[in-house]
Structure formats: structure tokens, C-alpha cells
Design a protein around this motif. Structure first.
Motif, PDB file in Angstrom:
ATOM      1  N   PRO A 104       2.014  -9.840 -48.526  1.00 53.62           N
ATOM      2  CA  PRO A 104       2.179 -10.273 -49.919  1.00 53.62           C
ATOM      3  C   PRO A 104       2.137  -9.086 -50.871  1.00 53.62           C
ATOM      4  CG  PRO A 104       0.673 -11.726 -48.767  1.00 53.62           C
ATOM      5  CD  PRO A 104       0.939 -10.581 -47.832  1.00 53.62           C
ATOM      6  N   GLN A 105       3.068  -9.054 -51.821  1.00 53.94           N
ATOM      7  CA  GLN A 105       3.207  -7.948 -52.758  1.00 53.94           C
ATOM      8  C   GLN A 105       2.734  -8.360 -54.152  1.00 53.94           C
ATOM      9  OE1 GLN A 105       4.816  -4.787 -51.500  1.00 53.94           O
ATOM     10  NE2 GLN A 105       4.151  -5.969 -49.695  1.00 53.94           N
ATOM     11  N   THR A 106       2.124  -7.408 -54.852  1.00 55.70           N
ATOM     12  CA  THR A 106       1.666  -7.605 -56.230  1.00 55.70           C
ATOM     13  C   THR A 106       2.374  -6.604 -57.127  1.00 55.70           C
ATOM     14  OG1 THR A 106      -0.514  -8.399 -55.546  1.00 55.70           O
ATOM     15  CG2 THR A 106      -0.323  -7.509 -57.783  1.00 55.70           C
ATOM     16  N   ARG A 107       2.873  -7.066 -58.265  1.00 54.33           N
ATOM     17  CA  ARG A 107       3.556  -6.191 -59.226  1.00 54.33           C
ATOM     18  C   ARG A 107       2.689  -6.056 -60.469  1.00 54.33           C
ATOM     19  NH1 ARG A 107       7.485  -6.544 -63.486  1.00 54.33           N
ATOM     20  NH2 ARG A 107       9.069  -4.892 -63.393  1.00 54.33           N
ATOM     21  N   LEU A 108       2.432  -4.817 -60.871  1.00 52.91           N
ATOM     22  CA  LEU A 108       1.666  -4.517 -62.073  1.00 52.91           C
ATOM     23  C   LEU A 108       2.521  -3.676 -63.007  1.00 52.91           C
ATOM     24  CD1 LEU A 108      -1.736  -3.391 -60.498  1.00 52.91           C
ATOM     25  CD2 LEU A 108      -1.198  -5.643 -61.429  1.00 52.91           C
ATOM     26  N   VAL A 109       2.391  -3.920 -64.307  1.00 50.91           N
ATOM     27  CA  VAL A 109       3.069  -3.093 -65.310  1.00 50.91           C
ATOM     28  C   VAL A 109       2.000  -2.560 -66.260  1.00 50.91           C
ATOM     29  CG1 VAL A 109       4.840  -2.972 -67.091  1.00 50.91           C
ATOM     30  CG2 VAL A 109       5.153  -4.501 -65.125  1.00 50.91           C
ATOM     31  N   THR A 123       4.914   1.150 -66.944  1.00 52.40           N
ATOM     32  CA  THR A 123       5.527   1.554 -65.678  1.00 52.40           C
ATOM     33  C   THR A 123       5.209   0.528 -64.600  1.00 52.40           C
ATOM     34  OG1 THR A 123       5.246   3.871 -66.291  1.00 52.40           O
ATOM     35  CG2 THR A 123       5.692   3.392 -63.975  1.00 52.40           C
ATOM     36  N   PRO A 124       6.217  -0.128 -64.028  1.00 45.49           N
ATOM     37  CA  PRO A 124       5.952  -1.105 -62.964  1.00 45.49           C
ATOM     38  C   PRO A 124       5.634  -0.423 -61.633  1.00 45.49           C
ATOM     39  CG  PRO A 124       8.068  -1.522 -64.072  1.00 45.49           C
ATOM     40  CD  PRO A 124       7.628  -0.142 -64.436  1.00 45.49           C
ATOM     41  N   PHE A 125       4.585  -0.888 -60.989  1.00 48.66           N
ATOM     42  CA  PHE A 125       4.271  -0.534 -59.603  1.00 48.66           C
ATOM     43  C   PHE A 125       4.154  -1.828 -58.810  1.00 48.66           C
ATOM     44  CE2 PHE A 125       3.005   3.460 -61.476  1.00 48.66           C
ATOM     45  CZ  PHE A 125       3.223   4.399 -60.463  1.00 48.66           C
ATOM     46  N   GLU A 126       4.526  -1.757 -57.547  1.00 48.66           N
ATOM     47  CA  GLU A 126       4.472  -2.951 -56.704  1.00 48.66           C
ATOM     48  C   GLU A 126       4.022  -2.553 -55.307  1.00 48.66           C
ATOM     49  OE1 GLU A 126       7.384  -6.658 -55.328  1.00 48.66           O
ATOM     50  OE2 GLU A 126       8.039  -5.181 -56.807  1.00 48.66           O
ATOM     51  N   GLY A 127       3.141  -3.370 -54.725  1.00 45.79           N
ATOM     52  CA  GLY A 127       2.682  -3.083 -53.378  1.00 45.79           C
ATOM     53  C   GLY A 127       1.624  -4.069 -52.932  1.00 45.79           C
ATOM     54  N   VAL A 128       0.874  -3.673 -51.918  1.00 48.95           N
ATOM     55  CA  VAL A 128      -0.155  -4.516 -51.312  1.00 48.95           C
ATOM     56  C   VAL A 128      -1.497  -4.196 -51.960  1.00 48.95           C
ATOM     57  CG1 VAL A 128      -1.288  -5.149 -49.150  1.00 48.95           C
ATOM     58  CG2 VAL A 128       1.130  -4.442 -49.141  1.00 48.95           C
ATOM     59  N   ARG A 129      -2.234  -5.209 -52.322  1.00 46.89           N
ATOM     60  CA  ARG A 129      -3.568  -4.956 -52.854  1.00 46.89           C
ATOM     61  C   ARG A 129      -4.425  -4.276 -51.789  1.00 46.89           C
ATOM     62  NH1 ARG A 129      -3.972 -10.474 -56.179  1.00 46.89           N
ATOM     63  NH2 ARG A 129      -3.521  -9.650 -58.259  1.00 46.89           N
ATOM     64  N   LEU A 130      -5.090  -3.206 -52.184  1.00 46.50           N
ATOM     65  CA  LEU A 130      -5.954  -2.500 -51.250  1.00 46.50           C
ATOM     66  C   LEU A 130      -7.016  -3.435 -50.696  1.00 46.50           C
ATOM     67  CD1 LEU A 130      -7.004   0.055 -49.872  1.00 46.50           C
ATOM     68  CD2 LEU A 130      -8.166   0.640 -52.013  1.00 46.50           C
ATOM     69  N   ASP A 168      -6.332  -4.534 -59.539  1.00 44.37           N
ATOM     70  CA  ASP A 168      -5.326  -3.610 -60.061  1.00 44.37           C
ATOM     71  C   ASP A 168      -5.326  -2.269 -59.317  1.00 44.37           C
ATOM     72  OD1 ASP A 168      -7.753  -2.773 -61.062  1.00 44.37           O
ATOM     73  OD2 ASP A 168      -7.184  -2.923 -63.176  1.00 44.37           O
ATOM     74  N   VAL A 169      -5.715  -2.313 -58.044  1.00 48.64           N
ATOM     75  CA  VAL A 169      -5.630  -1.144 -57.162  1.00 48.64           C
ATOM     76  C   VAL A 169      -4.697  -1.505 -56.016  1.00 48.64           C
ATOM     77  CG1 VAL A 169      -6.876   0.446 -55.656  1.00 48.64           C
ATOM     78  CG2 VAL A 169      -7.925  -0.338 -57.796  1.00 48.64           C
ATOM     79  N   LEU A 170      -3.600  -0.783 -55.904  1.00 54.22           N
ATOM     80  CA  LEU A 170      -2.555  -1.113 -54.942  1.00 54.22           C
ATOM     81  C   LEU A 170      -2.298   0.021 -53.965  1.00 54.22           C
ATOM     82  CD1 LEU A 170       0.242  -2.613 -57.271  1.00 54.22           C
ATOM     83  CD2 LEU A 170      -1.625  -3.841 -56.126  1.00 54.22           C
ATOM     84  N   VAL A 171      -1.883  -0.364 -52.773  1.00 62.87           N
ATOM     85  CA  VAL A 171      -1.156   0.537 -51.876  1.00 62.87           C
ATOM     86  C   VAL A 171       0.307   0.307 -52.227  1.00 62.87           C
ATOM     87  CG1 VAL A 171      -0.578   1.023 -49.467  1.00 62.87           C
ATOM     88  CG2 VAL A 171      -2.941   0.491 -50.108  1.00 62.87           C
ATOM     89  N   ALA A 172       0.846   1.201 -53.036  1.00 63.92           N
ATOM     90  CA  ALA A 172       2.132   0.950 -53.701  1.00 63.92           C
ATOM     91  C   ALA A 172       3.314   1.403 -52.848  1.00 63.92           C
ATOM     92  CB  ALA A 172       2.168   1.662 -55.047  1.00 63.92           C
ATOM     93  N   LEU A 173       4.334   0.539 -52.813  1.00 55.52           N
ATOM     94  CA  LEU A 173       5.582   0.822 -52.091  1.00 55.52           C
ATOM     95  C   LEU A 173       6.765   0.988 -53.036  1.00 55.52           C
ATOM     96  CD1 LEU A 173       5.274  -1.964 -49.349  1.00 55.52           C
ATOM     97  CD2 LEU A 173       4.195   0.283 -49.379  1.00 55.52           C
ATOM     98  N   ARG A 174       6.610   0.513 -54.261  1.00 59.30           N
ATOM     99  CA  ARG A 174       7.710   0.560 -55.223  1.00 59.30           C
ATOM    100  C   ARG A 174       7.187   1.014 -56.583  1.00 59.30           C
ATOM    101  NH1 ARG A 174      12.320  -2.216 -53.934  1.00 59.30           N
ATOM    102  NH2 ARG A 174      12.714  -2.869 -56.078  1.00 59.30           N
ATOM    103  N   MET A 175       8.049   1.696 -57.325  1.00 58.32           N
ATOM    104  CA  MET A 175       7.723   2.133 -58.684  1.00 58.32           C
ATOM    105  C   MET A 175       8.977   1.974 -59.529  1.00 58.32           C
ATOM    106  SD  MET A 175       6.314   5.826 -59.979  1.00 58.32           S
ATOM    107  CE  MET A 175       7.734   6.548 -60.780  1.00 58.32           C
ATOM    108  N   ARG A 176       8.827   1.391 -60.713  1.00 62.63           N
ATOM    109  CA  ARG A 176       9.962   1.127 -61.601  1.00 62.63           C
ATOM    110  C   ARG A 176      11.044   0.337 -60.885  1.00 62.63           C
ATOM    111  NH1 ARG A 176      10.755   6.807 -64.747  1.00 62.63           N
ATOM    112  NH2 ARG A 176      10.970   7.545 -62.623  1.00 62.63           N
TER     113      ARG A 176
END
Length: 241
Positions: A104-109, A123-130, A168-176
Motif C-alpha cells: 500500500p502506497q501513501t502520498r504526501l504533499v 512537493t509530492p512524495f509517495e511510498g510505503v509508510r516506514l 508522515d515518514v515514508l520509504v519513498a519511491l516517487r517524487m513529484r
């Protein structure tokens, strides 16, 4: 005899010229995202091989600065990327990029704030919650912190276990809304939204649960371990949450 009206200040703008100017402006707007990506890619490639770090002083079209603490960082593709979760856990794990994408992915801006002063808004970041990876690993009693290591071979960071479990802490796979490029710490980086950007370690390769906080690379050089934006490092920036 001059037949021009007395209030005329220059030659009239022709219809063709006006349309040409408007067309050029529209083309520039349309091309801006592509030009920005090209600028980021080019500057990131140069910075990746810059042993002086001076390219980190140059902004790119997105407002970010590129910086690495080593002269060159190896690249990891989807085929050879691995992220390990170990330490004080019951179920150590190794994730591929595809297995992280399947979670499951979470998107934060949020705004991104660097401790050196520059800021990139919304700035959007998207990934898995740590926290999801920690729960899957089964954190043992006595664990108090999480240490992060990176495949550049030098950088490290730490969070308390309570900080690491924030939403709001992610292992991020995507940015913008694009996959993380190499120069932005891809294919996977840490993203700690409420803290200064040095906490968001690039080129993430290891997550180790520990019994104490171990200062990271910049913290060994004097930066604050608890790096809340606006409440640390002697800065009063607006919070990023």
C-alpha cells in the motif's frame, strides 16, 4: 508632413507579430516540464561526479540542490535494488523494488525545507509508510531507534522509534508524481516530512532497528539529531506540516 496620431509612440504591432509572440509564450509553457526534467538530469549527472560538492550550490528548475557526501554514487536498477530490514526484529526481510511497489502506497504533499535555507513548496512524495515495514518485521522489546544506511557507502541517519512510526515518514519511491530518479536519491529514499531534508536519506539500502539513536553523517558534524523544521539547528523556518 507626419500623418501619425500625436499619441502614437511607435510602430503598430502587427497581427502576425502578436500571434507569433503569443505562440512562442505558449510553446515555452508547454516545454517547461520537459526542460526542467532535462536540466535536473543534466545537473544531477554532473553533481554525481563532482568531488568538490560545488554543484550543490546551484539550483535547478525544481528548486532543489544536488549534493552527495561521496564523489560518485553507484546506480541501482529495479533488477538489482535491495532494501534490508534487520536488527532488533523477529522477521528480518529483504525487499526488491517491485515488492515495495506492491505494498500500500501513501502520498504526501508538503514543503521541503533544507537546513541551508532553500525551500521547495508543495512537493509530492509517495511510498510505503516506514511503520508498515517495521510492523511487518516485528520490532522486539527494548528497541528504541531506527538506523538508515545508504548504497553510496557513506551516508547514514537515525530516528527514534516513535518518530519512525509517524504517518508522515515514508520509504519513498516517487517524487513529484514520477519514479525517484538517481539524483534525487532513487530508486528509494527516506522521506521525513516534518524534519529538515538531511534526515530524508537518499539511496536508501538498509533499515536497522537498534537499542539507541546513533547520530547520522551530518549530526556527527554538528547538525541536530532531532531536526524538526523551525525548532532545531538555530533556525525559525515555518513548519512543513
Amino acid at each position: 508632413m507626419n500623418s501619425r496620431p500625436p499619441d502614437a509612440q511607435g510602430p503598430p504591432v502587427g497581427r502576425r507579430l502578436l500571434l507569433a509572440v503569443l505562440g512562442a509564450g505558449a510553446a515555452a509553457v508547454a516545454a517547461a516540464p520537459a526542460l526542467q526534467r532535462a536540466m535536473e538530469t543534466g545537473l544531477g549527472a554532473v553533481a554525481d561526479k563532482d568531488p568538490t560538492g560545488l554543484t550543490g550550490l546551484l539550483p535547478n528548475g525544481g528548486g532543489f540542490r544536488y549534493y552527495s557526501v561521496v564523489s560518485s554514487v553507484p546506480r541501482r536498477s529495479a533488477a538489482d535494488y535491495r532494501l534490508t530490514v534487520d536488527g532488533l526484529v523477529d522477521r528480518p526481510a529483504t525487499y526488491t523494488l517491485d515488492s515495495l511497489r506492491a505494498l500500500p502506497q501513501t502520498r504526501l504533499v508538503r514543503d521541503v525545507q533544507c537546513v541551508t535555507g532553500w525551500r521547495v513548496p508543495e512537493t509530492p512524495f509517495e511510498g510505503v509508510r516506514l511503520s508498515a515495514l517495521l510492523d511487518a518485521a516485528g520490532v522486539r522489546p527494548g528497541a528504541k531507534a531506527v538506523r538508515f544506511t545508504c548504497f553510496d557507502g557513506a551516508y547514514s541517519e537515525s530516528l527514534t522509534l516513535r518518530q519512525a512510526r509517524r504517518d508522515d515518514v515514508l520509504v519513498a519511491l516517487r517524487m513529484r508524481d514520477r519514479p525517484l530518479g538517481h539524483s534525487h536519491g532513487g530508486p528509494v529514499r527516506l522521506y521525513v516530512a516534518p524534519m529538515y531534508f538531511y534526515k530524508s536519506a537518499k539511496w536508501l539500502s538498509g533499515i536497522t532497528v537498534t537499542d539507541s539513536v546513533r547520530p547520522g553523517y551530518w549530526e556527527e558534524l554538528g547538525y541536530d539529531v532531532d531536526a524538526w523544521v523551525g525548532r532545531s539547528n538555530g533556525r525559525d523556518d515555518a513548519p512543513t506540516v
